[in-house]
Design a protein around this motif. Structure first.
Motif, PDB file in Angstrom:
ATOM      1  N   LEU A 257       0.840  -1.199   0.000  1.00 37.05           N
ATOM      2  CA  LEU A 257       0.000   0.000   0.000  1.00 37.05           C
ATOM      3  C   LEU A 257       0.872   1.243   0.000  1.00 37.05           C
ATOM      4  CD1 LEU A 257      -2.892  -0.536   2.590  1.00 37.05           C
ATOM      5  CD2 LEU A 257      -3.156  -0.066   0.165  1.00 37.05           C
ATOM      6  N   ASP A 259       2.084   5.001   0.978  1.00 38.67           N
ATOM      7  CA  ASP A 259       1.948   5.792   2.203  1.00 38.67           C
ATOM      8  C   ASP A 259       0.800   6.779   2.058  1.00 38.67           C
ATOM      9  OD1 ASP A 259       4.149   4.434   3.061  1.00 38.67           O
ATOM     10  OD2 ASP A 259       5.538   6.123   2.889  1.00 38.67           O
ATOM     11  N   ASP A 260       0.168   7.135   3.190  1.00 40.60           N
ATOM     12  CA  ASP A 260      -0.869   8.156   3.154  1.00 40.60           C
ATOM     13  C   ASP A 260      -0.266   9.489   2.706  1.00 40.60           C
ATOM     14  OD1 ASP A 260      -3.402   7.246   3.576  1.00 40.60           O
ATOM     15  OD2 ASP A 260      -3.660   8.155   5.539  1.00 40.60           O
ATOM     16  N   LYS A 408       1.045   4.103   6.472  1.00 41.98           N
ATOM     17  CA  LYS A 408      -0.019   3.849   5.507  1.00 41.98           C
ATOM     18  C   LYS A 408      -1.372   4.355   5.978  1.00 41.98           C
ATOM     19  CE  LYS A 408       2.558  -0.146   3.867  1.00 41.98           C
ATOM     20  NZ  LYS A 408       3.045   0.554   2.677  1.00 41.98           N
TER      21      LYS A 408
END
Length: 519
Positions: A257, A259-260, A408
């Protein structure tokens, strides 16, 4: 003439001596049992070792009562009911050979249950500041890792702040344990069963998930052993997918996923927390919005939270258009009726929060879609197995894995269903309650949702460097929900309220009316 002592009578010195020896042996055996170390479960060990100055692994709760409660009555309840759980008489001991539970033979109840007073008039802001201070202060590792603080006089009644380390149990279990200190009537009848009064029975499906989680723990161990290597070289993750089948693919998805995105809700953390809670919502109104949108209460509430964060971020200059943040959400992996066995039995999933979506109903739709996808995945049991494996891993590997997964997500979000009727503790009616779970790694924002007695309570905890003014976020929960309720009432009741329908109801002049009504 001296009285004759018959052999075998209680006055026989030999009998008395034998009885004293037997009592001494029993007392010694009791002390040995009390001081014996009990191995800590692997998942609980992982939470024990996640403690950081920036994120103490404490679950913090606030219970507000309609009548004043004395500290003597509180200590009586804690002695009779809380300490009935042997685990709370034990302290956590972490060694190179592993973590253990050990009975504290010098447990000081006066230290664990303290009386306090708020400064000034002692209103909501003062209580929020006091809870913020406690949420920022680690528990004493030389004692059992829990503490209660009673504000004897607050808002016509009392307030109780509870702090319990995450290693004892997950938030869902601890809420059940805290509620076991209460009764369903002010003066309960002997033998009344609180659990049967309100506890949801959901054993079969959850029990199946527990069995699966245990099977995947071994795979989680392999991930910890190879996971950091895979992270550095993603091509190696294909091996995991091939070896683990569906579970391997879930792990691969989690590891890869992105990273934010950067936002004001992410950044270097400090050591001070800020907490706040909102005025409760009416649960029936939340259900009405859910029926209009054909989604769950949880979908509505998480979309409301996304809207509140969106407004806060925009007001402070963040560019949120098109932005999606993730929240790590705990998923219970055991029947609720087994929660009082304590321990951590939950997994984590990544829920999308569409803070970049302007249309409130579309936010609900997107949250519902994300939640439905998670329900059909095995992300929760995969993360449970991974946490168990982390409990056995070297500290350096734990740190790397924690950093990997915490990047994430931006928020930790919890939603716990509570009892639908008024409860009482020590004869005092429980008016409101709220709790906050700890954030992990580099995550600095937590949102908690708890339903109780027909109302929904929102709470926020955040790193003071990221959100120094949590009330500015919390006050938006009500206004964001009012938008959803208004649109639901304005829509066609014979059809599902969806994004296009909301767009038709939201011309510019109507938007201004909604904003005005919602404050």
């Amino acid at each position: 003439m001296a009285a004759r002592v018959h052999k075998g009578s209680v006055k026989d010195p030999a009998v008395k001596e034998r009885g004293a020896k037997e009592r001494a042996v029993k007392d010694r055996a009791k002390r040995i049992r009390a001081s014996r170390r009990e191995p800590m479960a692997k998942v609980d060990t992982a939470w024990l070792r996640m403690d950081q100055p920036t994120n103490p692994m404490m679950i913090t709760g606030v219970l507000m009562f309609a009548e004043p409660m004395s500290v003597a009555d509180l200590r009586r309840v804690i002695r009779q009911r809380w300490l009935a759980y042997r685990r709370f008489q034990q302290k956590a001991v972490d060694t190179a050979a592993g973590a253990f539970w050990q009975t504290d033979n010098d447990l000081d109840l006066d230290w664990h249950v303290q009386l306090t007073a708020l400064p000034g008039r002692g209103g909501k802001r003062a209580l929020e500041r006091f809870v913020s201070q406690l949420a920022s202060t680690p528990l004493d590792t030389g004692r059992p890792l829990w503490q209660f603080h009673l504000v004897e006089r607050y808002d016509g009644g009392s307030a109780l702040i509870a702090r319990i380390h995450h290693s004892y149990a997950d938030g869902i279990a601890l809420v059940q344990v805290l509620l076991s200190l209460t009764d369903t009537t002010r003066e309960p009848a002997k033998g009344s069963d609180l659990q049967q009064a309100w506890l949801k029975q959901d054993g079969a499906d959850v029990a199946r998930r527990v069995g699966a989680a245990e099977r995947y723990m071994k795979l989680g161990t392999r991930v910890v052993e190879k996971g950091m290597e895979m992270y550095r070289d993603p091509t190696l993750a294909a091996v995991l997918a091939k070896e683990g089948g569906e579970i391997g693919r879930e792990l691969l998805h989690a590891v890869t996923l992105p990273d934010d995105p950067p936002s004001l809700l992410r950044g270097k953390l400090g050591v001070s927390k800020r907490v706040a809670w909102a005025e409760p919502l009416d649960l029936e109104e939340v259900k009405a919005v859910g029926r209009a949108c054909e989604c769950t209460v949880n979908d509505v509430l998480m979309a409301t939270a996304a809207g509140a964060l969106r407004q806060y971020m925009m007001e402070r200059g963040d560019h949120v258009d098109g932005m999606t943040l993730r929240a790590t959400v705990p998923v219970n992996l055991r029947p609720l009726e087994h929660a009082k066995k304590l321990g951590n039995h939950f997994g984590l999933v990544f829920l999308e929060l569409p803070v970049g979506e302007d249309n409130p109903i579309r936010r609900v739709e997107r949250v519902a879609e994300s939640m439905n996808n998670l329900k059909n995945s095995r992300q929760a049991i995969v993360s449970y197995g991974l946490l168990a494996a982390l409990g056995m891993a070297p500290t350096a590997v734990q740190g790397l894995a924690l950093d990997l997964f915490s990047r994430k997500a931006t928020v930790v979000a919890t939603n716990v269903p509570g009892p639908p009727q008024t409860l009482y503790m020590a004869g005092c009616a429980l008016r409101e309650m709220m709790f906050w779970v700890p954030q992990t790694g580099s995550i600095g924002v937590g949102i908690s949702i708890l339903s109780y007695n027909g109302r929904v309570h929102f709470g926020l905890i955040a790193d003071a460097k990221l959100i120094p003014d949590p009330d500015s976020v919390i006050q938006r929960f009500g206004s964001e929900f009012e938008k959803l309720l208004y649109l639901s009432l304005m829509s066609n009741w014979d059809a599902r309220l969806d994004g296009p329908s909301a767009d038709a109801l939201l011309p510019e002049d109507t938007r201004r009316v909604i904003e005005f009504i919602a404050g």
